[in-house]
Design an enzyme around this catalytic site. Structure first.
Site, PDB file in Angstrom:
ATOM      1  N   THR A 121      57.951  37.644  -4.495  1.00 44.81           N
ATOM      2  CA  THR A 121      57.514  38.650  -5.458  1.00 44.81           C
ATOM      3  C   THR A 121      57.580  38.093  -6.867  1.00 44.81           C
ATOM      4  O   THR A 121      58.403  37.230  -7.185  1.00 44.81           O
ATOM      5  CB  THR A 121      58.331  39.956  -5.352  1.00 44.81           C
ATOM      6  OG1 THR A 121      57.881  40.867  -6.364  1.00 44.81           O
ATOM      7  CG2 THR A 121      59.817  39.698  -5.571  1.00 44.81           C
ATOM      8  N   CYS A 122      56.649  38.570  -7.698  1.00 42.12           N
ATOM      9  CA  CYS A 122      56.725  38.305  -9.132  1.00 42.12           C
ATOM     10  C   CYS A 122      56.464  39.645  -9.810  1.00 42.12           C
ATOM     11  O   CYS A 122      56.770  40.685  -9.243  1.00 42.12           O
ATOM     12  CB  CYS A 122      55.712  37.234  -9.548  1.00 42.12           C
ATOM     13  SG  CYS A 122      53.993  37.754  -9.373  1.00 42.12           S
ATOM     14  N   GLN A 123      55.895  39.679 -11.011  1.00 39.69           N
ATOM     15  CA  GLN A 123      55.706  40.967 -11.673  1.00 39.69           C
ATOM     16  C   GLN A 123      54.436  41.675 -11.200  1.00 39.69           C
ATOM     17  O   GLN A 123      54.458  42.850 -10.897  1.00 39.69           O
ATOM     18  CB  GLN A 123      55.712  40.799 -13.197  1.00 39.69           C
ATOM     19  CG  GLN A 123      55.629  42.111 -13.989  1.00 39.69           C
ATOM     20  CD  GLN A 123      56.749  43.093 -13.667  1.00 39.69           C
ATOM     21  OE1 GLN A 123      57.837  42.720 -13.224  1.00 39.69           O
ATOM     22  NE2 GLN A 123      56.475  44.385 -13.837  1.00 39.69           N
ATOM     23  N   GLY A 154      51.864  39.730  -9.149  1.00 44.62           N
ATOM     24  CA  GLY A 154      51.259  39.047  -8.013  1.00 44.62           C
ATOM     25  C   GLY A 154      50.642  37.698  -8.331  1.00 44.62           C
ATOM     26  O   GLY A 154      50.320  36.940  -7.416  1.00 44.62           O
ATOM     27  N   PHE A 184      56.186  43.236  -8.319  1.00 47.93           N
ATOM     28  CA  PHE A 184      57.238  44.241  -8.506  1.00 47.93           C
ATOM     29  C   PHE A 184      56.679  45.522  -9.114  1.00 47.93           C
ATOM     30  O   PHE A 184      57.160  46.612  -8.846  1.00 47.93           O
ATOM     31  CB  PHE A 184      58.353  43.675  -9.395  1.00 47.93           C
ATOM     32  CG  PHE A 184      59.512  44.608  -9.543  1.00 47.93           C
ATOM     33  CD1 PHE A 184      60.366  44.849  -8.473  1.00 47.93           C
ATOM     34  CD2 PHE A 184      59.739  45.281 -10.734  1.00 47.93           C
ATOM     35  CE1 PHE A 184      61.433  45.727  -8.596  1.00 47.93           C
ATOM     36  CE2 PHE A 184      60.802  46.159 -10.869  1.00 47.93           C
ATOM     37  CZ  PHE A 184      61.654  46.385  -9.797  1.00 47.93           C
TER      38      PHE A 184
END
Lengths: 569, 569
Positions: B531-533, B535, B559
């Site tokens: 996961t990142c902020q 995608g 996220f």
């Protein structure tokens, strides 16, 4: 392990480098940029000059360091590639700072050199304070000149995207602006009557717009300090800061403080050409659909290449950021063994002009005329959203199509809000192969703040479909300007509209709501050319007349279109 | 001479009447409207209540007189059709003012009765100050109640389009608002995680939002005047003007001054049904593609009919203004001997919610689940325009597609500016039969104030295409919430982001830019959920891991999507 070298670190080059790394962790990727900056926001430069983008750093999207850590791509700035040895698959790189040259071998090479601003060999072209705007250093130079010389007046040469954006930027900075445009209109991708909307906005915003006027020469006016004042200082009079004298193509002179040349770009092909790569007829690097040049190990993308025009399928030079990005991605795919194809360029583009926007996709009427291709056109001027919701403003929309098949050939729009949306919708419909007959069926978002139950594109589609189905015959400005003895000009607006807005000379006025009762006033043996304000009432009148046995045509887009088509700036 | 009778003078009915006249000057056209008004702007009603549309007259687009003089259509208002004799081709009309009834014969009959607001048989539903909002008199009643009672608090029941617009309208008039919504989300056409954006906006604008809560009963609180004051006046305390007590489905009580029921509409089919016309399974009038009912001389359009869903090709009830207008036009064509077909309904819709907009087209994830249809989804959150240009705000976009073929099944978007544009572009692509693989190639208008070189739809298309081509495997909120022992959760954002924005419990943090050097910290035998902020960095990380032999999946939309999918209101 494939070694990929990318020449040029902006738009196409940067997107190719990132994509290549995502496809392969093994590939060795080296990106060489002649200038100081990679992946900067070149489309944002005028908006930093205008002050809209306050932070210069906001334009610097990537640095060599960020590119290295994110994508493991080695980036060398100030590194100009001066030669390609295709036999040995080796390039020669010159370090712009040290002057040293060295060689690098490649397996695959990508050229993304872009296009350079045209600088015609005019007398005085190399005077101080004569600028182009292509990159960060250009922008810095213009800002420095504004800061140091505080010019009261600036001259923009060329009314394309950058020219128009610079007019607004300079105006926003409190500088009086003259715009010189050699042709009869700004914004070459649209037709003159649509460009006239932009001319009007420019003039309303105090631009000294000079159409049909080029720049012939530039001379520096020597700055003569005044006599020393009481304190012994030499004061330079503020009006002396406008210290360039321009000679225009009509012989007139113009004193100005700063000149921005925005008369177009030409593809950077010197390196490709020296390496013996094929160029196309338009002067760009020739590539196939996979972005391969005539050397199968060398690819090229962006403003330097010729791609196929979406409609004609002929090679064209269309320097735009979106296509450059997509081409970079496709070139990366193909350098790493995939088979992706670039899907031709429509030339979809937009320009903000003060509070307004002008946009287009596909071909203009004038370009279809040049090509000798059959077309028909319709104009509509509906609100950008429901008229009863506050803030509605017309979107003036021109739809160009093949009258035999309904193929969408192009579209142009001018307005405040929602211009981008309508051209986007048309661009997608065009790309998908929809015909104008399909446009009335498009189901678009509707709520009063956003659109209409019958939105702009639906309306344009209905009008075009009426023509194709024979439900309406239309005429245009040329027809009503060149009316024959067998024709009769009828204006179906209400008398106050004619009095207040104006009317086409010679038109007989019968309001549409009285038409059924006044048919006897119209000649059955003549063709009746009908006009109203925007074409809607004219269509109702057309139906009344046609269904009563009259020969008629409706002026597409009505008096509003006529006005823009005949107005002189 | 064909005699056409049109029952219902709004949207579909009015557009059919106008179109019929344009096609034929001979036809006798009679339009009968039960209410006082024809062709009024029903979508504008909440915006007059809010005060945005200041003039009530702006909502009255046509009058019987204007329709007569423009289109030679006879309009009778207050005229309810109470029976259809299909054998004799005669209808019975009741004059609502005089009570008289009379008969009219027809050659072709068009039913455009619309849909009626659902009014459940709750105790107290007929109390004063309990309203629906369908037409001008409804609007007038609400405005009168606001004027006379000056309610401090209002309750809107139902969080659909009208419900949300009324929440905002009442709030704008300085009234505190409770919104009751029986289901877990407002805006049924979108999925819960997208509706959560709207929930957040409502709460930020001080709406007392009560999800999973219905209205069970209404009782009037008697107003007891205070003791007479010194001047002998009986003063009613202001808080007594909130004089309705609501009993909610959870047993709670709520005191309010005004109730707006906006819990949906049901098609008006009584007349059609009494005449023996076939109804469909969803309760609407059954029509064919030409808008013909089971009686070939009777047509029906608008909110009362079932049309085919664009994706499933099954009959559906989709009450929207755009489709009603198009259906009216098509019915008119066919009544006069043409052969036009209505081309199915996608359900494209948008709603303004304070400074934001939520829009969708096609099917939602939950409706595809109900249908048992295979789908995949991706989320992206790019800016509505270039991030470096001032005022950029994310468009949160959900694209739903067939993972085997790439067929576009639906899309949803939330944001400030440009939500309408992105859903329009997707709706056109979907209607044209483009696949998600085509979306990255769309050439849309780009300049920094309007979009990005890789616009929202291009990005969503690229992500979806990555999945279809096997270039990326994705996971979703359910996966990271139900992580197994064979999986490993990796967050590739920078530590301050986790600290400030939050993180998924149990995630191990390695910033993407350190990932290549820290691969040894990751298990090769587990599937790594990244996961990142939003995608994007997750995709870079995915490529690094996949190309280094790890099994991985990237959380689509990052996220930010996880947060909206798990937030409780």
């Amino acid at each position: 392990m494939t070694k990929i070298i990318i020449i040029g670190g902006v738009a196409g080059g940067a997107s190719a480098a990132a994509r290549a790394r995502r496809l392969s962790e093994d590939a060795e990727i080296l990106m060489l940029e002649r200038g100081e900056f990679i992946s900067f926001a070149n489309c944002g430069l005028p908006y930093h000059i205008s002050g809209d983008i306050t932070q210069r750093e906001a334009l610097l999207l990537q640095t060599p360091q960020s590119f290295k850590s994110r994508f493991n791509v080695e980036v060398r700035v100030f590194s100009e590639v001066v030669a390609i040895d295709r036999q040995k698959k080796v390039i020669t790189v010159k370090n712009q700072l040290s002057g040293e040259t060295y060689q690098e071998s490649y397996d695959k090479l990508l050229l993304s050199p872009g296009a350079a601003p045209v600088r015609p060999p005019l007398p005085g072209i190399n005077c101080e304070n004569v600028f182009s705007l292509r990159n960060i250093p250009d922008m810095d130079r213009i800002l420095a000149a504004m800061l140091l010389n505080k010019p009261k007046h600036a001259t923009v040469v060329g009314g394309g995207f950058i020219g128009l954006e610079m007019v607004e930027a300079l105006h926003q900075q409190g500088i009086e602006v003259t715009l010189l445009e050699l042709s009869e209109q700004v914004m070459a991708p649209v037709d003159p009557e649509m460009a006239n909307f932009v001319h009007q906005v420019l003039v309303q915003n105090k631009t000294d717009l000079r159409l049909n006027t080029g720049l012939s020469a530039i001379t520096e006016i020597p700055v003569t300090p005044a006599e020393p004042d009481a304190t012994g200082d030499f004061t330079i009079q503020p009006d002396q800061l406008n210290h360039l004298e321009l000679t225009l193509s009509n012989g007139e002179k113009l004193v100005t403080g700063l000149v921005v040349l925005a008369i177009g770009v030409k593809p950077e092909t010197m390196l490709a050409s020296a390496a013996g790569l094929e160029l196309g007829a338009r002067g760009g690097i020739k590539v196939d659909e996979g972005m391969r040049t005539s050397d199968p190990d060398i690819y090229a993308v962006g403003d330097a290449v010729e791609t196929l025009d979406f409609v004609t399928e002929q090679p064209a030079l269309i320097p735009l950021a979106g296509p450059a990005n997509r081409q970079g991605r496709i070139a990366a795919d193909n350098m790493l063994g995939r088979e992706e194809k670039y899907q031709r360029t429509q030339g979809t583009a937009i320009c903000k002009v003060f509070d307004f926007a002008i946009a287009s996709t596909g071909h203009s009427e004038k370009s279809l005329k040049r090509l000798g291709r059959a077309y028909e056109k319709v104009y509509v001027h509906p609100g950008n959203h429901a008229g009863y919701y506050p803030g509605a403003f017309p979107v003036s929309f021109k739809l160009i199509f093949d009258p035999a098949t309904g193929q969408i050939l192009g579209g142009q729009a001018f307005g405040k809000e929602g211009v981008d949306k309508r051209i986007d919708v048309l661009a997608v419909a065009m790309r998908a192969g929809l015909k104008v007959q399909d446009l009335e069926h498009l189901e678009l978002t509707y709520a009063p703040p956003f659109g209409s139950a019958r939105d702009v594109i639906n309306q344009a589609g209905m009008v075009a479909t009426n023509i194709i189905k024979g439900d309406e015959r239309v005429c245009h400005t040329d027809d009503v300007l060149n009316i024959t003895a067998d024709q009769f000009l009828l204006d179906v607006r209400n008398p106050p509209e004619l009095a207040n807005i104006g009317a086409i000379p010679g038109a007989v006025n019968i309001p549409v709501d009285q038409l059924r009762n006044r048919l006897a006033e119209l000649p059955k043996d003549k063709e009746i050319l009908i006009t109203c304000q925007v074409g809607l009432r004219g269509h109702v009148a057309y139906c009344i007349l046609a269904n009563n046995g009259f020969k008629a045509r409706n002026l597409s887009g009505g008096f509003k279109t006529f006005q823009m088509a005949t107005k002189k700036f």
